[in-house]
Design an enzyme around this catalytic site. Structure first.
Site, PDB file in Angstrom:
ATOM      1  N   GLU A   1     -60.372 -17.337   1.886  1.00 40.36           N
ATOM      2  CA  GLU A   1     -60.748 -16.437   2.849  1.00 40.36           C
ATOM      3  C   GLU A   1     -61.906 -15.827   2.461  1.00 40.36           C
ATOM      4  O   GLU A   1     -62.094 -15.192   1.492  1.00 40.36           O
ATOM      5  CB  GLU A   1     -59.594 -15.298   2.886  1.00 40.36           C
ATOM      6  CG  GLU A   1     -59.750 -14.066   3.738  1.00 40.36           C
ATOM      7  CD  GLU A   1     -58.577 -13.060   3.680  1.00 40.36           C
ATOM      8  OE1 GLU A   1     -58.120 -12.733   2.684  1.00 40.36           O
ATOM      9  OE2 GLU A   1     -58.331 -12.527   4.753  1.00 40.36           O
TER      10      GLU A   1
ATOM     11  N   CYS B   1     -57.749  -9.567   9.501  1.00 39.38           N
ATOM     12  CA  CYS B   1     -56.864 -10.760   9.008  1.00 39.38           C
ATOM     13  C   CYS B   1     -56.795 -11.762  10.292  1.00 39.38           C
ATOM     14  O   CYS B   1     -56.051 -12.617  10.044  1.00 39.38           O
ATOM     15  CB  CYS B   1     -55.796 -10.101   8.494  1.00 39.38           C
ATOM     16  SG  CYS B   1     -54.692  -9.019   9.822  1.00 39.38           S
TER      17      CYS B   1
ATOM     18  N   GLU C   1     -58.843   2.689  -1.365  1.00 41.67           N
ATOM     19  CA  GLU C   1     -59.680   3.833  -2.218  1.00 41.67           C
ATOM     20  C   GLU C   1     -61.043   3.378  -1.685  1.00 41.67           C
ATOM     21  O   GLU C   1     -61.974   4.448  -1.836  1.00 41.67           O
ATOM     22  CB  GLU C   1     -59.928   3.519  -3.716  1.00 41.67           C
ATOM     23  CG  GLU C   1     -60.230   2.205  -4.212  1.00 41.67           C
ATOM     24  CD  GLU C   1     -58.923   1.251  -4.348  1.00 41.67           C
ATOM     25  OE1 GLU C   1     -58.404   1.195  -3.510  1.00 41.67           O
ATOM     26  OE2 GLU C   1     -58.902   0.498  -5.447  1.00 41.67           O
TER      27      GLU C   1
ATOM     28  N   LYS D   1     -50.539   5.180   0.250  1.00 40.06           N
ATOM     29  CA  LYS D   1     -51.729   5.099  -0.886  1.00 40.06           C
ATOM     30  C   LYS D   1     -52.703   4.372   0.122  1.00 40.06           C
ATOM     31  O   LYS D   1     -52.500   2.981   0.217  1.00 40.06           O
ATOM     32  CB  LYS D   1     -51.044   4.306  -1.713  1.00 40.06           C
ATOM     33  CG  LYS D   1     -51.673   4.465  -3.105  1.00 40.06           C
ATOM     34  CD  LYS D   1     -53.330   4.124  -3.022  1.00 40.06           C
ATOM     35  CE  LYS D   1     -53.581   2.642  -3.219  1.00 40.06           C
ATOM     36  NZ  LYS D   1     -55.134   2.401  -3.039  1.00 40.06           N
TER      37      LYS D   1
END
Ligand code: NAD
Length: 490
Positions: free
Chosen positions: A381, A286, A181, A178
């Site tokens: 973050e 990250c 999107e 997945k």
């Protein structure tokens, strides 16, 4: 070749077929470099996941019976195809993600390393055998866990899926991907490459979607293991929801990486390296540097960092921010940092966009200096090309700040002293430590994985511990007739 650079509705890839989703829920996929529409992505529903799980569980039965050595031939073929098509694949990454071509190419070649590691599985994913008592032998064999899922973020749409897919497939599982999107194109390229490599239908599926499909994956009884990479907020949700249904989960989250600079650091090397860490992939990594803890008088190094950041040509050396919303979020941090008393010594919002295509979401690199350790720009973050500088008197004060932050992906020290480097490495609270390296990504056979709120579920996402994650062990204790005189406990 690719058939997916189109403005039409993207298909899912289920049971070896490209299938149109029946959903009426779709989202536009916009090119970060230009703001233009590239495609529509379907937000699939539970019935499509059911179809993917069904195809996967059927195909996985025969796949699991094959020796690892035979299975990895397909990964070997995939590696060859990826290398041959690296420029095209990098173009797809740039189109959907906004990275520079060089950065996209780097991410594709990093995926090749993951494939290479998986190709070595026959040599490294072995069981154990030992005579545990007279005439009695214990043996472990690795068994695939079954149907697995990989849920991935927008920032490395080709590389991050390949942290997980080759290992899971090579070890005998089926995989349902997945993708984000926001960046769904590379996932369909991966499907095509696996298909062209000879992977039997059903073993790899792509089900596009958003939160709804992720939740369905967490709940689905036919999925045994989930690898997730994304923000800490979602990693925690996925970890809690999936473990509640008995799945094994490895969920990597967000980060707030600290770089400590001490006065004896080599100025030129440190400045070049810090800037690469902050501005590479426009800070959307990250592993990107986010906070610089300047110990003592490091002004000469900070000045160089600023000069080098100012010299970055936006649109040539640095790519785009993923979306307008992300651009606004980063700008908000800069605005509030000034309001909170920090000094914006470099404001990326004012950078020249002369070399950047119109319509894209661009900004230059920023430095928020003299920030207090409890300011939001020091703690949260930001995920953009910004460096928050906190001034510290001692290395211990810097370590205290690093240790107190809830994340634990990466931390680095810049010094010319081995003793300082060792002192820092021993005490920093992060899974990946750099000494004079601002993006300390371990390369195979070393594993990638953070600590604390940057990772849930224990273990790493790549490398040797991934072998344990994607397999379960069967322990077989055996005594043959010539051992009949001995009790198995003897
Ligand atoms: P994200 O958490 O928003 O999305 C990741 C995935 O989760 C996507 O597939 C998305 O569709 C899905 N998702 C989003 N919201 C959800 C919800 N409420 N419920 C269920 N699923 C949901 O992350 P992102 O913005 O795509 O990527 C950036 C983040 O990923 C940053 O925090 C970055 O640090 C992190 N990241 C971490 C690593 C690592 O190795 N630790 C690597 C890459 C990125």
């Amino acid at each position: 070749m690719s058939e997916i650079l189109t403005t039409s509705l993207l298909p899912n890839f289920i049971g070896g077929e490209r299938v149109q989703s029946p959903t009426s829920r779709t989202l536009p996929v916009l090119e970060p470099n230009t703001g233009e529409l590239i495609a529509e992505v379907p937000l699939s529903g539970a019935s499509e996941l059911d179809a993917a799980v069904d195809a996967a569980s059927k195909a996985q039965v025969e796949w699991a019976k094959m020796p690892t050595k035979d299975r990895v031939q397909i990964l070997y073929q995939m590696k060859t195809l990826v290398e041959a098509e690296k420029d095209h694949l990098a173009e797809v990454v740039t189109k959907e993600n906004g990275k520079t071509h060089a950065e996209s190419l780097g991410s594709v070649m990093r995926a090749v390393e993951c494939l290479e590691f998986a190709v070595s599985l026959p040599q490294i994913a072995t069981g154990e055998i030992m005579e545990v008592s007279q005439g009695v032998e214990c043996r472990t064999v690795r068994v695939p866990v079954g149907v697995t899922a990989a849920i991935t973020p927008f920032n490395f749409p080709f590389m991050v899926p390949l942290w997980m897919i080759p290992m899971s497939l090579g070890l005998g599982n089926a995989v349902i991907l997945k993708p984000s999107e926001q960046t769904p194109l590379s996932a369909l390229e991966i499907a095509r490459l696996l298909e062209e490599s000879g992977l039997p239908a059903g073993l790899f599926s792509v089900v596009n979607g958003d939160r709804e499909i992720v939740e369905a994956m967490c709940d689905h009884p036919g999925i045994s293991a989930i690898g997730f990479v994304g923000s800490t907020r979602v990693a925690r949700i996925v970890y809690e929801r999936s473990t509640a249904t008995g799945k094994r989960v490895r969920a990597l989250g967000g980060a707030k990486n600290h770089l400590v600079v001490v006065p004896d650091a080599d100025p030129e090397m440190t400045a070049t390296n810090v800037v690469a860490s902050v501005a590479g992939c426009a800070g959307q990594r990250c592993m990107a540097a986010s906070v610089l803890l300047a110990v003592g008088d490091c002004d000469h190094i900070l000045d160089l960092i600023k000069q080098k950041m100012e010299a970055i040509v936006v649109g040539r050396d640095m790519g785009a921010i993923i979306s307008e919303a992300a651009h606004n979020r980063i700008s908000g941090y800069l605005e509030r940092a000034e309001e909170g008393g920090a000094v914006l010594t470099l404001d990326g919002r004012k950078a020249s966009l002369e070399h950047a295509p119109a319509g894209g979401h661009y900004m230059g690199a920023s430095i928020i200096d003299h920030a207090s350790p409890d300011h939001e720009a020091s703690c949260e973050e930001i995920f953009g090309p910004t460096l928050t500088v906190i001034r510290c008197k001692t290395l211990d004060e810097a370590l205290e700040i690093e240790n107190a932050n809830p994340y634990g992906n990466a931390a680095a020290v810049y010094t010319s002293s081995g003793g300082t480097a060792q002192y820092f490495s021993d005490r920093a609270s992060a899974g990946m430590i750099g000494v004079n390296i601002g993006v300390p990504v371990p390369r195979e056979p070393f594993a990638f994985g953070g600590w604390n709120d940057s990772a849930f579920g224990g273990g790493d996402i790549t490398g040797p511990t991934a072998i344990d994650f994607w397999t379960k062990t069967k322990k077989i204790t055996t005594k043959w007739s010539d051992g009949h005189r001995s009790n198995w406990m003897s």
